[in-house]
Design an enzyme around this catalytic site. Structure first.
Site, short mmCIF file in Angstrom:
data_model
loop_
_atom_site.label_atom_id
_atom_site.label_comp_id
_atom_site.label_asym_id
_atom_site.label_seq_id
_atom_site.Cartn_x
_atom_site.Cartn_y
_atom_site.Cartn_z
N LYS A 139 1.34 4.45 7.38
CA LYS A 139 0.93 4.96 6.57
C LYS A 139 0.97 6.31 6.29
O LYS A 139 1.84 7.36 7.07
CB LYS A 139 -0.79 4.97 6.84
CG LYS A 139 -1.75 3.52 7.01
CD LYS A 139 -1.63 3.43 5.63
CE LYS A 139 -2.63 1.46 4.61
NZ LYS A 139 -1.63 0.74 5.46
N SER A 192 0.72 -0.91 0.01
CA SER A 192 0.38 -0.27 0.05
C SER A 192 0.82 1.68 -0.22
O SER A 192 0.27 2.34 0.13
CB SER A 192 -1.14 -0.05 1.60
OG SER A 192 -0.75 -0.15 2.41
#
Length: 213
Positions: free
Chosen positions: A170, A133
């Protein structure tokens, strides 16, 4: 720092579980054992125990509670070779999701020795990336990322964050009334932190090592 009766009881439970099962209880199990409504109360008491020096918590592990102080020193530690000032000897503590959050439950006693020039700021430990991701930031599946341990982070920084008992890496986005964790791959959706979730910043991303594979 004096411990409350509840904190002493939690410490006793941790020691008992490590002795009998070989692993510490999870935050959810602690909350259930003491009748807490959720893991936030367990997290509060664990932070107090850590501040008192009774335990330490290993980032990147769902059952990352370790006894500290006299109990920890009772175990013989292996001798370590001296490390030069221009290199780092970093522990690989577990895995972190670059995808959907995962329970980071893979512990390791491995250490990696490498040059300080690879990281800024200086990291405290390494985590192994699982998922893609964060691909567009150059962070790929199997990479070892350096993590600088801190609870503070600014919007726009890449962080290692804990949501309840799950760990993820993230891009942090702090809005006026919400916090989001953004992937850097259009195949993944942002993660919005809900008010009732146990959320914390575990550290800042500060570089990576790509093992030969």
């Amino acid at each position: 720092m004096d411990l409350t009766d509840t904190q002493q009881a939690i410490l006793a439970l941790i020691a008992e579980r490590i002795e009998t099962d070989g692993v510490p209880p999870s935050q959810t199990e602690i909350a259930r054992a003491f009748g807490f409504k959720g893991v936030r109360a367990a997290q509060y008491h664990l932070e107090a125990l850590e501040q008192a020096g009774a335990i330490r918590r290993v980032p990147g592990q769902a059952r990352g509670i370790r006894l500290a102080g006299a109990a920890a020193h009772a175990r013989a530690a292996p001798a370590e070779e001296p490390v030069r000032d221009d290199v780092l000897r970093l522990p690989v503590l577990g895995r972190v999701a670059a995808g959907l959050p995962i329970g980071a439950d893979i512990g390791s006693d491995d250490f990696v020795v490498l040059d300080r020039v690879f990281f800024s700021p200086s990291p405290d430990y390494l985590l192994k990336v699982q998922g893609d991701s964060m691909r567009d930031e150059g962070i790929f599946n199997g990479d070892l990322i350096g993590v600088h341990r801190t609870r503070d982070a600014r919007s726009g920084q890449i962080v290692v964050a804990r949501i309840d008992e799950e760990i993820t890496v993230k891009l942090l986005k702090i809005g006026k009334d919400r916090i989001r964790l953004l992937p850097r791959n259009p195949d993944y959706a942002p993660i919005e932190v809900l008010p009732d979730q146990d959320f914390a910043i575990e550290g800042l991303y500060c570089g990576l090592l790509r093992p030969n594979r």
